[in-house]
Design an enzyme around this catalytic site. Structure first.
Site, PDB file in Angstrom:
ATOM      1  N   GLY A  14      34.161  39.475  42.340  1.00  0.00           N
ATOM      2  CA  GLY A  14      35.536  39.652  41.901  1.00  0.00           C
ATOM      3  C   GLY A  14      36.042  41.043  42.259  1.00  0.00           C
ATOM      4  O   GLY A  14      35.262  41.952  42.567  1.00  0.00           O
ATOM      5  N   CYS A  15      37.353  41.200  42.209  1.00  0.00           N
ATOM      6  CA  CYS A  15      37.958  42.470  42.615  1.00  0.00           C
ATOM      7  C   CYS A  15      37.594  43.580  41.628  1.00  0.00           C
ATOM      8  O   CYS A  15      37.119  44.644  42.028  1.00  0.00           O
ATOM      9  CB  CYS A  15      39.463  42.305  42.756  1.00  0.00           C
ATOM     10  SG  CYS A  15      40.280  41.502  41.359  1.00  0.00           S
ATOM     11  N   TYR A  16      37.828  43.335  40.340  1.00  0.00           N
ATOM     12  CA  TYR A  16      37.472  44.365  39.350  1.00  0.00           C
ATOM     13  C   TYR A  16      35.968  44.663  39.376  1.00  0.00           C
ATOM     14  O   TYR A  16      35.569  45.835  39.334  1.00  0.00           O
ATOM     15  CB  TYR A  16      37.863  43.933  37.937  1.00  0.00           C
ATOM     16  CG  TYR A  16      39.338  43.971  37.626  1.00  0.00           C
ATOM     17  CD1 TYR A  16      40.068  45.156  37.702  1.00  0.00           C
ATOM     18  CD2 TYR A  16      40.008  42.830  37.204  1.00  0.00           C
ATOM     19  CE1 TYR A  16      41.424  45.193  37.378  1.00  0.00           C
ATOM     20  CE2 TYR A  16      41.365  42.859  36.871  1.00  0.00           C
ATOM     21  CZ  TYR A  16      42.066  44.041  36.959  1.00  0.00           C
ATOM     22  OH  TYR A  16      43.392  44.074  36.622  1.00  0.00           O
TER      23      TYR A  16
ATOM     24  N   THR B 115      33.893  44.531  41.818  1.00  0.00           N
ATOM     25  CA  THR B 115      33.529  45.330  42.993  1.00  0.00           C
ATOM     26  C   THR B 115      33.774  46.809  42.738  1.00  0.00           C
ATOM     27  O   THR B 115      32.897  47.654  42.953  1.00  0.00           O
ATOM     28  CB  THR B 115      34.322  44.854  44.223  1.00  0.00           C
ATOM     29  OG1 THR B 115      33.939  43.508  44.531  1.00  0.00           O
ATOM     30  CG2 THR B 115      34.058  45.745  45.426  1.00  0.00           C
TER      31      THR B 115
END
Lengths: 344, 344, 344, 344
Positions: C147-149, C151
């Site tokens: 996921g973006c967060y 990472t």
């Protein structure tokens, strides 16, 4: 091929760094900045950390000539004419991104309120509107890269003017730009709280891109052209959209004009003509070298409206400069410029 | 005076709540929303918590008439004509903020692609451009509040048309709006990632404000008027700026035209004419009921450029509606509207 | 190598198109979209006109397997588990950008409130945090892209956890994201007028990235980890910045920790550690695959604050997916990803 | 009551003008600006054209005392201490919006790196956090108006500290602000192209609001408090959101804490406690004097997260200053401040 960027710390300089790092046939060998000489470029622009490790130099033409074959000059208005003669004399080819060489001396002095550069050099400079003057560009030692508003406006209007389709005294150009076009110099006009959630017109009747557009329209028209041109500052960083209005001499349909534009720009990688009913948005060309064009004929008023969009820092400055670099070297015009617009 | 807001949950409805809460002579007694009936307004709009404690009702004219003297109708396009007849019949005065009553039936059906409201009622509706039709407004039972673009455009152009100063077939209006003008309905066109850092033109040649502007210009000119009009969506929430171009019949200076505008708008609280060389920005009127106007005469082209700015939700909608409320009641037009633009 | 993009019309799909068009070793052969099958991609995304001429297909694993070697799956939450088994079975390698395979089944069902995908497949999926699991990624048939967060958070915190430097129950992560992270689906929460000039916290205590981060921290720590994690929506399109706080077990200086981070990320092309006193901004990595990290030790509180920034659509999604593609094929991890952040 | 605004051309000065123009019990009689003395305020701020017709004066205490009863001092950091003693001596009451008087001399000199104002005057200054110190404010001659971040943070945390509910060494405050908080002075950090579409942390560990918050927390706690505090710059003009984390000593539910907050702020017009599951956004208080608070207890970590939002120029500066003016005069604290947040 070795490249110098003169004035690497402004926004057009930074954009050249971004573009040239992906260009397969050049190496950036020199970066100059008189105000920041001695610092590393990454101190000023952390986004290029690990990518550019150069130290900024003073701009000395003789030194530059030892390290580079061609110089992009990306200096604030009025400063190019101080260094370009030396660079040319030292044997470099030059692509100047400023306005100093774009106008004949009398017009320059009237609109820029500065002393014009040497007439001889100005006359030798080739106007770098890539899609229209590729052959001249290929032969040039000095390119004067077009202004951002003129690039969008001319790519949108020249097919009409070239083919004699419009009443030349009917042209109205309503132009809108993101804020990066105003550069990196601090001003209350570009102070965030003043600009965000705000829209304004500026420089009515005195914008120095007016004579540039008129000169280039006249060159293709074969007669003088005078336009109404208003610029607006839009709360976004990048992008120019010009909305140009002109009265058609004859009845044309939108579709027929679009066909004409398709023909005019056949083979031009970076001009995309939109289908009928579709109009380009600035984000659809953002960070790319494209100029997208849509148009509409209003049969009630017999006016054509042409919408033209570019990224002001790319096709409106550094991207077109690299396109001209390609043309000067006989490379495909799209070399190193094949990046897709960033969306959204 | 008791007020009903029909359609309180759209943006013009919410803006009415903001404005009316500071109005010394009215009390908001009814809020309706067919889709959210039964909920409290603070559930939908937490910003009015503790200020409005109303529960949203279904819009039933007979019930509304028991609780209110006047209704603002702030419904999506095409819905006003369903309820306004009932409200009028029930004895309420009505200020309609939608477009249903702004055009004669044939024009309405051509441009809006919807069935027109009853002709009689449409003819009875007074066009609520406060500065130009104050006397008619004072007598009206039904006000059709002007569109946002027409308000900015007409306040800017009518002084020229009224005095016969321009060639009527030369008018080009380039209009730009913030996104709140598109309302609260969801659409990819107003989805944040699509809009921010983006600028686009839309509805070329088909915007329903074209016939509204033309009708009102013709009314003052005494003859038909056809204009070129292009709308653009700007990445900001509030604000409209219109840039209008027209050819002057005679040579006028900027200063003389500004004097004329000063005279035309003498005594108008909410129109401010800017001094020569100064052009208004949308933020300078944000959240207020002002329309600020600047202009410039280009002697080279004999065209005048008029810059006109409003907050689309205030002077372009709810603020002008309250100004009309004041005029209908014989109160000072500025009652409850004396708030300073929010800057920055 | 031939590539299919399953779900090409969402934002991560569009970003894959942008990135893959510049990748020297792959060819995009299939684009699918169940809702827009039959349309050309340029109808949905005019920005790729002339660059991608594909027609969108229905997502049929058997058909895709005939045309492609590897599939990126970029579908809305919960839909990957419907198609990934079929793709794997048809012999394709798969990089899934959704959340379906990131968590063990019980955690998945608790936090996502959806049925978990087949346990076997989930256990076979390799967590694609490129800098930490390159070897496993190189062997994988199925990558579950982070996921973006997670990472941004994990790249910032793992060096501390790995080396046992912090009290594990002291971790607070305050995360901020641009709006493109919410995807292309319409919602009042991403409607432009609601978001611009606004900042808000959302999903307190229930964000599905909480268990993903905790699971990955625990894996490196060798014991359970529970964190406080709050997400905020910032009025910008791209970018994530996480501010992570943790209590150091021992007294460390900022400089010593920075040295440690430099060692941990030695050789990692896309993690840049900032010098002492410099903290990264999201724009400094925009449109690139970089994760930039700065940190600060507060001797008064013995807490370290780690600032970590990424472009949520690149390193937080499609860029890291391509980095994993490279690792899976034994190519340099930076192949096709060597673009400079767009600035400004 | 006659009011002087010392430093009328900064953003807090301009905001005072907006607010005071709607205040029923005061008249603004003097505007000063040393740099723009002699100009009309409308030259600098066209948005107040026709509303304020004042000419800016030099700030001479004796002259001001002849024309005004109370002075708001809205000068850049460090300049208040030059003029406030003179104003007090001349018999004026003073509300200082700068930081000069907020800290005891030693702390001031450590964190502000400037010479502290006279100790006697500093000790006499009352900290103007309206909801907590109304009685002292009512007696004061000199108010030191709280900083923007401290206002949001303290209103959010004081109920917990006052009631001894949290571990005082566990406080982490992650604060985010719009750009107007940085004022009108030009800087690359507030240059539009650098800020839009960007998010960054700044002044880690050295922000001068850290000791202000700690001093005020300690005052209520009765013991020293040290916090972790990080500030971030968000691409919007107005608004502060603070996310505060602290470990609860005992198990509390979200609902019970919300009840406690309701009690603490009973009767406080400008603090609104949100219901369980609802968290405030900055836009929901924009341009108003409200501070809205939401909170969440995470039973997994035993931490409470408090979200607090204000408009930095209103409750964070000029609005709270007017609230203090009201308290000093025995008027209702909401006098002249009853405006609804502007939404959207």
């Amino acid at each position: 091929m070795k490249i110098a960027v003169i004035g690497a710390t402004g926004y057009t300089g930074a954009e050249l760094l971004r573009i040239l790092s992906m260009h397969p046939r050049v190496e950036v060998s020199v970066l100059t900045s008189d105000s920041s000489a001695g610092k590393s470029i990454a101190q000023l622009y952390p986004h290029v950390r690990d990518i550019y490790k150069h130290t900024l130099q003073q701009a000395d033409p003789a030194e530059i000539a030892k390290q580079a074959d061609l110089a992009f000059v990306a200096l604030p208005g009025g400063l190019s004419s101080g260094i370009v003669p030396g660079l040319i004399e030292a044997g470099l080819k030059v692509i100047d991104l400023g306005g100093d060489f774009r106008l004949p001396a009398p017009l320059y002095e009237t609109w820029y309120k500065k002393q014009a550069p040497p007439v001889e050099l100005q006359q030798q400079a080739v106007y770098g509107l890539s899609e229209w003057y590729a052959e001249e560009i290929a032969q040039a030692n000095l390119i004067t890269n077009p202004g951002c508003y003129p690039t969008a406006t001319l790519l949108g209007l020249l097919p009409l003017v070239k083919n004699g389709l419009i009443e030349l005294d009917s042209i109205v150009v309503d132009a809108k730009s993101g804020v990066s076009g105003a550069g990196k110099a601090l001003s209350l006009n570009t102070h965030y709280p003043e600009i965000n959630e705000n829209l304004k017109a500026y420089k009515l009747g005195v914008h120095q891109h007016i004579p540039e557009i008129e000169t280039q329209l006249a060159r293709v028209a074969g007669e003088d052209v005078t336009i109404s041109f208003t610029t607006h500052l839009v709360p976004m960083v990048r992008g120019i959209l010009t909305t140009s209005y002109a009265r058609l001499k004859d009845r044309w349909t939108t579709r027929d004009l679009l066909d004409l534009y398709q023909q005019v720009y056949e083979g031009a990688t970076f001009v995309r003509i939109r289908p009928e009913g579709e109009f380009p948005a600035t984000k659809e060309v953002a960070t790319s070298n494209y100029c997208d064009i849509g148009l509409y004929v209003d049969e009630r008023t017999r006016r054509v409206t042409v919408i033209s969009v570019i990224d002001n820092l790319v096709k409106g400055a550094s991207g077109q400069a690299v396109q001209n670099l390609n043309l000067m070297n006989g490379w495909d015009e799209a070399t190193g410029l094949g990046f897709v617009p960033v969306y959204p």
